[in-house]
Motif scaffolding. Structure first.
Motif, PDB file in Angstrom:
ATOM      1  N   LYS A  19      19.257  23.099  26.881  1.00  0.00           N
ATOM      2  CA  LYS A  19      18.975  21.942  27.735  1.00  0.00           C
ATOM      3  C   LYS A  19      19.929  20.841  27.333  1.00  0.00           C
ATOM      4  O   LYS A  19      19.899  20.405  26.167  1.00  0.00           O
ATOM      5  CB  LYS A  19      17.530  21.483  27.533  1.00  0.00           C
ATOM      6  N   GLY A  20      20.786  20.451  28.272  1.00  0.00           N
ATOM      7  CA  GLY A  20      21.741  19.378  27.998  1.00  0.00           C
ATOM      8  C   GLY A  20      22.507  19.583  26.703  1.00  0.00           C
ATOM      9  O   GLY A  20      22.658  18.663  25.914  1.00  0.00           O
ATOM     10  N   GLY A  21      22.974  20.818  26.457  1.00  0.00           N
ATOM     11  CA  GLY A  21      23.827  21.065  25.289  1.00  0.00           C
ATOM     12  C   GLY A  21      23.074  21.436  24.031  1.00  0.00           C
ATOM     13  O   GLY A  21      23.697  21.792  23.031  1.00  0.00           O
ATOM     14  N   GLY A  45      15.427  17.669  33.288  1.00  0.00           N
ATOM     15  CA  GLY A  45      16.809  17.836  32.833  1.00  0.00           C
ATOM     16  C   GLY A  45      17.409  19.127  33.345  1.00  0.00           C
ATOM     17  O   GLY A  45      16.808  19.846  34.140  1.00  0.00           O
ATOM     18  N   GLU A  46      18.627  19.405  32.858  1.00  0.00           N
ATOM     19  CA  GLU A  46      19.384  20.606  33.253  1.00  0.00           C
ATOM     20  C   GLU A  46      19.147  21.688  32.212  1.00  0.00           C
ATOM     21  O   GLU A  46      19.414  21.492  31.027  1.00  0.00           O
ATOM     22  CB  GLU A  46      20.888  20.295  33.291  1.00  0.00           C
ATOM     23  N   TYR A  47      18.680  22.839  32.662  1.00  0.00           N
ATOM     24  CA  TYR A  47      18.437  23.977  31.772  1.00  0.00           C
ATOM     25  C   TYR A  47      19.358  25.119  32.173  1.00  0.00           C
ATOM     26  O   TYR A  47      19.648  25.310  33.358  1.00  0.00           O
ATOM     27  CB  TYR A  47      17.002  24.468  31.892  1.00  0.00           C
ATOM     28  N   ASP A  67      23.827  29.567  35.747  1.00  0.00           N
ATOM     29  CA  ASP A  67      24.069  28.217  36.263  1.00  0.00           C
ATOM     30  C   ASP A  67      22.967  27.299  35.743  1.00  0.00           C
ATOM     31  O   ASP A  67      21.916  27.762  35.311  1.00  0.00           O
ATOM     32  CB  ASP A  67      24.037  28.224  37.795  1.00  0.00           C
ATOM     33  N   ASN A  68      23.219  25.991  35.798  1.00  0.00           N
ATOM     34  CA  ASN A  68      22.173  25.016  35.480  1.00  0.00           C
ATOM     35  C   ASN A  68      21.062  25.074  36.511  1.00  0.00           C
ATOM     36  O   ASN A  68      21.326  25.269  37.695  1.00  0.00           O
ATOM     37  CB  ASN A  68      22.753  23.593  35.552  1.00  0.00           C
ATOM     38  N   VAL A  69      19.852  24.918  36.038  1.00  0.00           N
ATOM     39  CA  VAL A  69      18.769  24.629  36.979  1.00  0.00           C
ATOM     40  C   VAL A  69      18.181  23.278  36.560  1.00  0.00           C
ATOM     41  O   VAL A  69      18.187  22.929  35.382  1.00  0.00           O
ATOM     42  CB  VAL A  69      17.667  25.708  36.995  1.00  0.00           C
TER      43      VAL A  69
HETATM   44  C1  LIG Z   1      24.929  21.703  33.288  1.00  0.00           C
HETATM   45  O1  LIG Z   1      24.254  20.629  32.671  1.00  0.00           O
HETATM   46  C2  LIG Z   1      24.895  20.105  31.534  1.00  0.00           C
HETATM   47  C3  LIG Z   1      23.960  19.076  30.906  1.00  0.00           C
HETATM   48  O2  LIG Z   1      23.499  18.161  31.864  1.00  0.00           O
HETATM   49  C4  LIG Z   1      26.235  19.497  31.967  1.00  0.00           C
HETATM   50  O3  LIG Z   1      26.899  18.982  30.843  1.00  0.00           O
HETATM   51  C5  LIG Z   1      27.075  20.589  32.606  1.00  0.00           C
HETATM   52  O4  LIG Z   1      28.249  20.056  33.108  1.00  0.00           O
HETATM   53  C6  LIG Z   1      26.308  21.251  33.735  1.00  0.00           C
HETATM   54  N1  LIG Z   1      27.051  22.384  34.161  1.00  0.00           N
HETATM   55  C7  LIG Z   1      27.225  22.707  35.437  1.00  0.00           C
HETATM   56  C8  LIG Z   1      28.005  23.906  35.714  1.00  0.00           C
HETATM   57  O5  LIG Z   1      26.782  21.990  36.349  1.00  0.00           O
END
Ligand SMILES: *[C@@H]1O[C@H](CO)[C@@H](O)[C@H](O)[C@H]1NC(C)=O
Ligand SMILES: *[C@@H]1O[C@H](CO)[C@@H](O)[C@H](O)[C@H]1NC(C)=O
Length: 389
Positions: free
Chosen positions: A259-261, A281-283, A297-299
């Motif tokens: 999650k976020g790195g 957040g982005e997982y 991919d991010n979800v």
């Molecule tokens: C996925 O999320 C991370 C953290 O928010 C971000 O740094 C990254 O660029 C995102 N990657 C994509 C492919 O969108």
């Protein structure tokens, strides 16, 4: 070892000395071929001819098997329950001693002999050496693990070289492989694909015996990695949320969650019971095995929650004098954004996050608070007091 009972030794010597050895040498049995390699369950024909000097009459013919021991009576195989049902004499009582043995098993691997007995007490003969029968089964020889893209050779092995011409046939998971080219007893898989994984067995065309199946396991790095979220709709604070990392690989991959790195979990399923607003957040998941790794991919998890930490800030922050311009700012945390309204002494006096009063007068003195509301709830700030000098 003497297995022939042609004329006793003194007589042979006498015959040889007297120059009539042709009489003695008239006794023979020949096998063609003398070595047979046969496939398990098949039917074997042992071709055989025999000769003896004229004047003798054949009383009895039979087949026997080794090892032959001196002083031990030779057994007629047609009296042996292991053979009687499977052995058929195709020859005659003159010169042909061909025999057929059906449904051969690995235990039938022996040397076999033809023996005949004439009406003369000294006229007995066993054709030694006999015919050697080797019975083989089939075994698939295959590398246990191969990597996608490798060139792979499977071999159909027999313990001896089959006497009869053999066309090898192959199957995978019991389905015949027709499209594949084979070379003798080999199956070539050029640039092996994961679909080539399966249980391979081989056979010889026209025969019932099939080798045991051998598993070919094609290894490949993670492919098509994705994340599914459950529940799939709107997520509200306090819900239980499950993320599932879907990944195709062989062997199965190790999964970790990012999650976020930051790594936040491991395992194919990532469970968040009672999710809080911090859970947004982005997982993504990372799938890795010894052949490679791949990220999904991010979800995005967007956790909805009612307003919280509602407070008011006043600007300027010092003493307020009549005629000043004053701004009240309603600070509120919520998802989605809240509607703000302003209340002074029980009456709504404005809306929007910022409430501005230009040229403030003494009438504006009093207690102010803001109300923050979205579809998940509402909350009031504490009262702030405007004291105008
Ligand atoms: C996925 O999320 C991370 C953290 O928010 C971000 O740094 C990254 O660029 C995102 N990657 C994509 C492919 O969108
Ligand atoms: C002996 O008999 C078999 C079976 O009948 C036959 O196939 C074979 O040709 C015969 N051999 C000779 C030499 O006659």
């Amino acid at each position: 070892m003497s297995v022939r009972m042609a004329p006793p030794l003194p007589l042979i010597l006498l015959l040889m000395i007297s120059g009539v050895s042709g009489y003695y040498w008239g006794w023979s049995v020949s096998y063609s071929p003398s070595h047979i390699c046969a496939l398990k369950d098949s039917t074997v024909i042992m071709r055989c001819t025999y000769t003896y000097p004229t004047g003798y009459k054949i009383k009895k013919v039979f087949w026997t098997k080794g090892p032959i021991k001196e002083g031990v009576e030779l057994l007629d195989l047609s009296n042996d329950p292991e053979y009687s049902q499977r052995l058929q004499y195709l020859g005659d009582k003159q010169q042909n001693c061909t025999v057929r043995l059906s449904h051969v098993t690995l235990k039938d691997s022996h040397m076999y002999y033809f023996r005949f007995i004439t009406d003369d007490p000294g006229g007995k003969w066993t054709g030694a050496p006999g015919v050697t029968l080797n019975v083989t089964d089939l075994q698939v020889e295959s590398p246990k693990r191969v990597t996608e893209g490798d060139s792979v050779t499977l071999r159909c092995k027999s313990s001896c070289a089959l006497t009869d011409r053999a066309t090898f046939i192959w199957s995978r998971n019991s389905q015949p492989l027709t499209e594949r080219r084979d070379r003798n007893n080999e199956l070539l898989l050029q640039s092996v694909r994961r679909e080539d994984s399966g249980r391979y067995s081989c056979a010889v065309d026209g025969h019932t015996h099939i080798s045991p199946a051998v598993q070919l396991n094609v290894m490949y790095p993670p492919k098509s990695v994705s994340v599914s979220i459950s529940p799939s709709g709107v997520i509200v604070e306090g819900d239980s949320v499950t993320l599932n990392c879907i990944s195709d690989s062989n062997p199965p991959a190790e999964i970790s969650w990012i999650k976020g790195g930051t790594i936040v979990g491991s395992g194919r399923i990532y469970n968040i019971s009672k999710i809080s607003s911090d859970g947004s957040g982005e997982y993504k998941c990372k799938s890795i095995n010894e052949y490679g790794e791949k990220y999904s991919d991010n979800v995005t998890l967007n956790v909805m929650y009612p307003p919280k930490n509602v407070s008011v800030s006043i600007s300027p922050s010092g003493v307020i004098v009549e005629g000043d311009s004053v701004t009240l700012n309603c600070i509120s945390d919520s998802n989605p954004h809240a509607e703000i309204s302003w209340i002074k002494g029980g009456t709504i006096v404005g809306s929007g996050r910022i409430f501005s009063i230009s040229k403030i007068s003494s009438d504006d003195s009093g207690e102010y608070k803001c109300k923050s509301i979205n579809e998940y709830g509402e909350k009031y700030s504490d009262n702030v007091t405007l004291n105008i000098m």
